[in-house]
Enzyme design. Structure first.
Site: not given
Length: 1129
Positions: A378-380, A480, A659, A798
């Protein structure tokens, strides 16, 4: 289940249906089922079942048994007991994890609000959630503390988006009184399924029907944010959409376990062959020779003929030679448990910041860690910290970053001085920036700088919240939040908003801007604009992807655009997420006409989105460029070095993430994607035909650079059979594919094309994939490549891929779902290199040596009976006494090999990390395979031959000191047994052990002491006098010097061939470890340096990848009355 019918707070009605409760159960046993289920599982192992059958035969047919019952039941019982203890320990930890989740508290509306454990929550219950609480089940939102029944949920566990809004049905949100929440009749909805983004249902109330969709659902795995409280009704308990995406828990077995079952069957076949040979020999011997002795050795009733005698002899030898089947080999569970503890105790994998140690949550997969070919990450939260930081910016053609006197950028470290923001009482204390010139420009009121930060403070959909006199921002995306926080620290503080206004605190003074319109972000526009009315004139502020902003700039900005473009290339080359900022003054008359057309377009029934897109495009033309921002999605510590080191070990890393383009940015930051790659393929087809054409075209491009593996001499020599090295590619490619295209590519007709292309690429990144797609990709590689795979993630999304094979959970900021479902867990991704290259490699190395030694030892021990059969008339007599047969494997020779399996290491942990290529033999099964098994058994057969025939030949020509001959079987048996213990304990362990410890020396020496002590005790006059039937021999042969000479001669003859082979192997057939030890070269660690990208541009925009909140904000539904009034005042 075709549909689900639920009544609120009516358990009696809901219990009529077979709805699952909310209890999670990952454990396998309970107090009543442990014994039968565990024994059933253990007897699925061929060797265990075989020994039980032998035990039954020994008891039912005494005529075929030459051994006592305890020679079989003692080793079998010990093995079953040790394995049962290990399995019980594993299941205890599963029970404990289940209880932690099941015992969490929820507030349930039953005769008032009362606390209830999660496991007792039922379908139809009304649950009250408070701010920052986890959602216990899939709920239908009924009402909340916010206006119009709105609430905010963080869905990081599901799809990695930061914040989403949900709204209760109007009919329930307007009830007002909580006690009336159960007044509606019932909810009829779809059955449980795994579609996270869809829900269809109907609420029935007062003969009316109200439609329900996904926007009214709170899914398990979410966290309530920025909402004081809300009430929801449980629609799905255990069968939540999150659990439906998790897949079934599979029983995971290592490749060595599977190989062991095959080898045991081979051994059975070999055992049957030996039994047949000896049985035929018995029949022939009885026919030709045995008949001469019928006068004083008559046949019994059970042996009425030579054929029948041979048949019974066959079963007798099957029992005698049963030790060739290594039942005690299954005590590898002890080794696996110990290897798991070594992982738990490794201080170098301990995270002091979070006080989190590494944890091996299973004991069955340790050696598999030394054979991994593919890692799916996974990334995040796994590669990154999921923390965005405003890193640098470009304003009016000037870059704000740290440079030295030679105009070279300075690398920022922890020691780099930070800017002092003490002039701003509202600053965020956790914000760090290093270029003080930007603060000075803000203080001297530079117009460009002020307009830049004014845009960041106005153009967003962030919601402010006061907590304990501290200003907290709730952002739709962390990007943001980072941009608004940067503006806050530089003096432009976003304080409040209403549907019509936004209030800032600009350099110490309050300024309120009228909000005329929000031109919201979506995946097509990739930009967002707001139209404000500051101080009587109308202005548009816009931020978005640089390529799209540049196309809409006024021609007068060409010079500034070129300068900013160079800065963006530099930012993107460092893996930063970039945005371009622009603004535009708007004539009031033009705006009035445009706003009227906007009102008509927003109320259009047909083609509304197209009409709005045309209007947005029209007003966003001719903008003036302000600058660009660069946000760092901070990598976890040591991620690039870890990935580089794993790549050197020929482990392929695939990133599977929810993402979108940010995954490519991280790919560049981690050196998974590089500029020197020949091409980065992007597959984004919307239809099956488009995807097929894109995959086929790209596979053809890669195929042109394909060469056969013999071209790579070193790899073909060392790893000829490895799937990793089936083909070598001259060029390097990468593949990026999105979730929509992946859905088509995973179809049976295309999956082979996808897999072939992906395996030929250096890097694979799958963007916007669902949890189920993650598991499908892992399963695709496992099914068709037969490779050992490892999946690593930190969120509940995940879990499905973590369950597919080896699963690693990162205990990060997304809850504990991944950790609870994983086989191994730790706090940071960098620990993965130590888990694989050190613990995994050592476990595989130790287990392979252990297996080879065990097969050698058992064949050397057992086949002495085979040779003896030719000299005892094939009468199924044993060479050794029964106590030696019973204790040989479990006492005399168990500890030395146990020490070797626990502590041996061919290289240190530092060198294992320094030379990752040493990991490659594990991927090829080079250390233990069918060929290695054959060599070990051949060595064992040879040793047994020497053990029998050297003493046999020596005693046939030797005499005792008193002149008598060595004619007794007892002397021969003691000589062979003593030599066997010395050879297998000292010689073989001495040759195979690479790393000696005090424990090894103690176990080897102790085993010999125990053997001789037991030998002298069991064959003493005392035991013979008390138990003459059980201990019929009195030891006196070891007092003869010639016996010791025979033992010495036999030992030397057995040892020398192995010694010679070991020396020749190092010179003629060196292993990678041997080569590395002989080479004096600089360590590979120097090649782990991160490469910085400076040459290419890519659209690395930092933005949320879902529809924004613009419509919601301007509608005013999400505004609290108190907040709105205070902002107006």
């Amino acid at each position: 289940e075709k549909e689900r019918r639920v009544k609120a707070n009516d358990r009696e009605h809901n219990d009529r249906f077979p709805y699952a409760d909310n209890r999670i159960k990952t454990s396998k046993y309970n107090a009543f089922t442990f014994l039968p289920v565990n024994l059933f599982e253990q007897f699925q192992r061929v060797a265990n079942a075989y020994f039980v059958i032998l035990l039954i035969l020994q008891q039912l047919i005494p005529e075929i048994s030459s051994l006592s019952w305890f020679t079989t039941i003692v080793p079998l019982g010990l093995v079953l007991a040790i394995t049962a203890v290990k399995d019980a320990t594993d299941d205890y930890f599963r029970h404990r994890s289940d209880q932690q989740v099941n015992n969490r508290q929820s507030q349930v509306l039953i005769r008032g609000v009362q606390n209830e454990k999660w496991m007792n929550v039922r379908v139809g219950d009304i649950i009250k959630l408070e701010n920052n609480q986890f959602v216990a089940a899939d709920l239908l939102l009924l009402c909340s503390s916010e206006p119009y029944g709105l609430c905010y949920v963080e869905t990081a566990d599901l799809d990695e988006t930061n914040l989403k809004v949900r709204q209760a049905p109007n009919v329930t949100s307007d009830l007002g009184d909580v006690s009336r929440l159960t007044d509606f009749d019932e909810v009829i909805c779809e059955p449980p399924n795994n579609k996270l983004d869809k829900f269809t249902g109907t609420l029935h109330w007062r003969d009316n029907e109200y439609s329900l969709d996904n926007e009214k659902m709170l899914l398990r795995g979410c966290v309530l944010r920025n909402t004081e409280w809300c009430f929801g009704m449980v629609i799905f308990a255990l069968q939540t959409k999150l659990m439906q995406n998790c897949g079934k828990t599979k029983f995971k077995r290592t490749s060595l376990d599977k190989l062991m079952n095959t080898l045991v069957l081979w051994i059975f076949a070999f055992l049957v062959c030996m039994g047949v040979i000896l049985a035929i020999g018995n029949s022939i011997w009885e026919s030709w020779i045995g008949r001469r002795f019928e006068v004083f050795l008559p046949w019994g009733e059970s042996r009425s003929s030579a054929v029948l005698s041979g048949f019974l002899t066959f079963w007798s030898y099957v029992i005698i030679l049963n030790t060739v089947v290594p039942i005690s080999l299954y005590v590898v569970e002890v080794l696996r448990l110990s290897h798991s503890l070594f992982i738990n105790w490794d201080q170098k994998m301990f995270c002091g910041r979070t006080d989190t140690p590494a944890e091996a949550r299973t004991t069955t997969l340790n050696e598999e860690l030394g054979q991994v070919e593919f890692i799916f990450s996974d990334k995040t939260g796994t590669l990154t910290q999921n923390i965005m930081a405003f890193s640098k910016c470009s304003i009016d053609g000037q870059t704000y970053d740290i440079y030295d006197e030679f105009d070279q950028r300075v690398e920022i470290t922890e020691k780099t001085a930070c800017v002092d923001f003490s002039f701003n009482p509202l600053c965020d204390r956790g914000f760090k920036f290093h270029d003080s010139s930007l603060v000075e420009a803000t203080k001297r009121e530079d117009p460009a700088v002020q307009e830049f930060f004014r845009l960041l403070a106005l153009c967003h959909t962030v919601m402010p919240e006061e907590k304990s006199e501290d200003l907290v921002y709730q952002a739709q995306s962390p990007d943001e939040g980072a941009l608004v926080t940067a503006a806050r620290n530089f003096g432009f503080v976003f304080r409040a908003r209403t549907p019509e206004t936004v209030t800032l605190w600009e350099m110490g003074r309050a300024v309120t801007y009228q909000l005329l319109a929000i031109l919201d972000f979506n995946n097509v526009r990739k930009r967002m604009s707001v139209i404000k009315n500051p101080e009587g004139h109308i202005k548009l502020y816009c931020k978005g992807a640089d390529t799209l902003i540049f196309d809409r700039l006024d021609p007068s900005c060409s010079r500034l655009m070129n300068e900013t473009s160079e800065h963006l290339s530099e930012f993107a080359g460092e893996g930063l997420r970039t945005l371009a900022l622009a603004c535009k003054d708007i004539d009031e008359e033009y705006y009035e006409a445009w706003a009227e057309r906007l009102r008509c377009g927003s109320t259009a029934i047909e083609d509304r989105e197209e009409q709005l897109a045309v209007l947005y495009e029209e007003i966003e033309q001719g903008m003036k460029l302000l600058g660009a921002t660069a946000i760092e999605d901070k990598l976890q510590e040591g991620v690039p070095e870890t990935i580089a080191r794993l790549n050197l070990a020929d482990i392929k890393i695939w990133v599977l993430t929810g993402d979108k383009l940010t995954a490519m940015n991280i790919g560049y930051s981690c050196n998974m994607l590089r500029d020197d790659m020949n091409e980065v393929f992007v597959v984004s087809g919307q239809t099956r035909l488009e995807v097929q054409q894109q995959l086929s075209a790209k596979e053809h491009i890669v195929g042109l650079s394909r060469v056969s593996s013999p071209g790579d001499i070193e790899k073909s020599d060392a790893f000829a059979d490895d799937s990793v090295f089936e083909e070598a590619i001259i060029a390097e490619y990468a593949l990026v594919i999105n979730g929509h295209s992946l859905a088509h590519a995973l179809e049976p007709q295309l999956e082979h094309i996808l897999l072939d292309l992906a395996c030929l690429c250096k890097t694979v990144i799958c963007c916007r994939v669902t949890p189920l797609q993650k598991a499908q990709v892992v399963e695709l590689v496992r099914r068709h490549r037969g490779a050992v795979t490892l999946a690593v993630g930190d969120g509940a999304n995940d879990v499905s891929m973590i369950k597919a094979h080896i699963g690693v959970g990162i205990s990060g900021q997304e809850g504990m779902q991944a950790v609870l479902a994983s086989d191994y867990s730790f706090a940071q991704f960098r620990c993965l290199q130590r888990l694989l290259l050190v613990h995994g490699r050592w476990s595989y190395f130790r287990m392979c040596n252990f297996l080879g030694y065990f097969f050698y030892k058992n064949f050397a021990f057992t086949l002495v009976h085979f040779w003896y059969g030719f000299f005892c008339g094939f009468s199924a007599q044993t060479v050794y006494d029964q106590w030696f047969i019973t204790l040989f494997n479990i006492v005399y020779t168990s500890l030395p090999v146990l020490a070797m399996g626990l502590f041996d290491q061919d290289v240190s942990d530092q060198n294992s990390l320094r030379y990752p290529s040493l990991y490659k033999p594990g991927q090829q099964n080079l250390l233990f395979n069918k060929r290695r098994f054959f060599l070990c058994t051949l060595q064992g057969v040879t040793t047994s031959f020497l053990l029998f025939f050297i003493p046999y030949g020596a005693f046939s020509v030797m005499e005792k000191d008193d002149g008598s001959s060595f004619s007794d079987q007892h002397t021969f048996a003691v000589t062979v047994a003593t030599t066997l213990v010395i050879v297998v304990s000292v010689q073989q362990i001495g040759l195979d052990t690479h790393y000696w410890t005090a424990v090894n020396l103690l176990f080897v020496g102790g085993s010999l002491v125990v053997y001789f002590a037991t030998l002298f005790a069991m064959q003493s006059n005392g035991l013979f006098g008390v138990f003459p039937g059980n201990f019929p021999f009195v030891l006196n042969c070891l007092s003869e010097k010639s016996v010791w000479l025979v033992i010495l001669l036999t030992t030397v003859v057995c040892v020398v061939p192995g010694l010679v082979v070991s020396f020749l192997r190092v010179d003629l057939f060196p292993t990678p470890t041997d080569k590395r030890c002989r080479k004096k070269q600089r360590p590979q660690q120097q090649s782990l340096r991160r490469a910085r990208r400076t040459s290419s541009r890519r659209s690395a925009y930092a933005f949320s990848h879902q529809q924004g909140y613009g419509e919601l904000i301007t509608s005013g539904k999400n505004m609290r009355t108190s907040t709105a009034s205070s902002a107006r005042s």
